[in-house]
Write an enzyme that holds these catalytic residues in place. Sequence first.
Site, PDB file in Angstrom:
ATOM      1  N   HIS A  77      43.883  37.675  46.311  1.00 27.29           N
ATOM      2  CA  HIS A  77      44.211  38.915  47.299  1.00 27.29           C
ATOM      3  C   HIS A  77      45.347  38.603  48.804  1.00 27.29           C
ATOM      4  CE1 HIS A  77      41.171  40.013  49.696  1.00 27.29           C
ATOM      5  NE2 HIS A  77      40.172  39.566  49.199  1.00 27.29           N
ATOM      6  N   ASP A 137      44.750  40.146  51.687  1.00 25.18           N
ATOM      7  CA  ASP A 137      45.214  41.565  53.212  1.00 25.18           C
ATOM      8  C   ASP A 137      43.878  40.222  53.155  1.00 25.18           C
ATOM      9  OD1 ASP A 137      43.930  42.107  50.147  1.00 25.18           O
ATOM     10  OD2 ASP A 137      43.063  43.546  51.554  1.00 25.18           O
ATOM     11  N   ASP A 191      38.343  34.955  53.323  1.00 26.95           N
ATOM     12  CA  ASP A 191      38.590  35.673  52.410  1.00 26.95           C
ATOM     13  C   ASP A 191      39.800  37.017  52.648  1.00 26.95           C
ATOM     14  OD1 ASP A 191      37.658  37.870  50.920  1.00 26.95           O
ATOM     15  OD2 ASP A 191      36.235  38.473  52.040  1.00 26.95           O
ATOM     16  N   GLU A 218      42.762  45.000  48.692  1.00 22.56           N
ATOM     17  CA  GLU A 218      42.514  44.759  47.874  1.00 22.56           C
ATOM     18  C   GLU A 218      40.489  44.671  48.755  1.00 22.56           C
ATOM     19  OE1 GLU A 218      37.907  42.415  46.581  1.00 22.56           O
ATOM     20  OE2 GLU A 218      39.187  42.521  49.028  1.00 22.56           O
ATOM     21  N   GLU A 219      41.135  44.554  50.058  1.00 22.32           N
ATOM     22  CA  GLU A 219      39.640  45.106  51.273  1.00 22.32           C
ATOM     23  C   GLU A 219      39.561  46.156  51.315  1.00 22.32           C
ATOM     24  OE1 GLU A 219      38.011  43.070  51.495  1.00 22.32           O
ATOM     25  OE2 GLU A 219      38.398  40.978  51.897  1.00 22.32           O
ATOM     26  N   ASP A 240      38.252  33.897  44.702  1.00 24.50           N
ATOM     27  CA  ASP A 240      37.708  35.374  46.473  1.00 24.50           C
ATOM     28  C   ASP A 240      35.947  34.976  45.853  1.00 24.50           C
ATOM     29  OD1 ASP A 240      37.852  37.094  47.978  1.00 24.50           O
ATOM     30  OD2 ASP A 240      38.174  38.835  46.406  1.00 24.50           O
ATOM     31  N   HIS A 287      34.017  39.119  57.076  1.00 27.84           N
ATOM     32  CA  HIS A 287      34.650  40.191  57.483  1.00 27.84           C
ATOM     33  C   HIS A 287      33.770  40.194  59.147  1.00 27.84           C
ATOM     34  CE1 HIS A 287      34.904  42.830  53.610  1.00 27.84           C
ATOM     35  NE2 HIS A 287      35.830  41.122  53.383  1.00 27.84           N
TER      36      HIS A 287
END
Length: 476
Positions: free
Chosen positions: A74, A76, A113, A143-144, A167, A451
């Site tokens: 992904h 984003d 990520d 995705e997030e 991922d 994150h």
Amino acid sequence: MLENLSPKEVFVFFEEISHIPRGSYNEEAIRDYLIAFANDRGLECHKDNAGNVIIIKEATSGYENREPIIIQGHMDMVCEIDQGINKDMTKEGLDLEVVDGYVTAKGTTLGGDDGIAVAYGLAILDSNEVKHPRLEVIFTVSEEVGMDGARGLDTSYITGRKMINIDSEEEGVLTVGCAGGGRISVNLSVKREECEYDHILISVSGLLGGHSGSDINLGRASSYSLLVRIYKTIYEKMDMRFVGFKTGSLINVISNSAVAELAVSDVSECKKVIEKLSHEIKEEYQESDSNITIKVQEKESDVMPLTEEDTIKVSTILASMPQGVTRMSEDFEGAVETSINWGVCEIDNDELVMKGLVRSQVDDRTYELLNRVSWIAKGNGAKAEIDSNYPAWQFNKESELSNKMCSIYKEMFDKEEKIEVIHAGLECGFFVDKIKGLDAVSMGPDILDIHTTNERLDIESVNRTWNFLLRVLEEA
């Protein structure tokens, strides 16, 4: 900065995309970059209605009769920033640095990520040396924040039935299943009234936070849970009213800070209560969150607190909601089956707003927990709305792709590759749902503390994983 790292072809692209803002729902610039990349190289390229980009490269000589392979990641990233860092991540790129064998970003999330998937994909598409069958490289959006891209993917361009999702964040681990999930929002209108109590401001900071799926079982503190614990302790000692509070900003992140304004009947006693509780919390979390800081100070404020009735309603809702792991897996030792994370919780003007994310390896348990939370909310006069459900990805014991990849890994590194299912959500669930007969796996290099602003990408692991990926494309 990264051009001297190996593999150069991967890190050059990783640095390029790190200059492009690409937070969720802010993917236009990175999408334009990907389309321009394909056009410059004469590659077949499609943008579907969801905003995903699919780039196709035909097989190299001698591989025309091999089955096509899908490579997917992904575009984003989660955008978190340290206090005191002056950066607008909607408009500015990252400030990369290399520290002790890792690539990281100064004061922000790194976007490894899933920037590393984008970099791997671009490096393969750019190369004239890599041997491979027909490649269908899919870069999804958002995705997030709910896997919107995978949910809306147009599969009409896809012919492959083998997919490598990049991922995952642990080298030497092949992920073959993941949790499904669903989001729930809770809203309660509240009223305010005059009150003669003095106001205090409580702040909670220094928590490590982390991914609400992969880190949920590590015993890390949630500022949501700590806020509940603090106000309950105060409420047992004196009369208290909520004025306002806020914990967290992203639904899929374990909240790592909180601020709360309360009106209390005894400020001096309240400070003592919080000081004592602060020592207990710091001792309890000294292994997982050694930098927890809890501060309290008096506050001049003309904002009226909630009524006593609504303070009780809010208190009951907060204290009744489950948070964290609710059930462990019966099939995989040490794996989480079901959990919930309240990533966002605040009193916004005259409304309590809560946003939670439920994850489970079993779809029925997802719905069961979502419904339980919904009834807690409704039983206390709040509204609850369930949305953005996504399917679990069930483990396929007959996967030819995973067996072949494990064999290659053993040959290359002389050790067994670990097979696991994870509690975090992966887009593979949607792909397997949409593409009949799809054989999917997920892999990736070591990325730590995703994150969070401590996120870092292991340079040597990126190199080993790159070489492994090339062998898989050549032999699978």
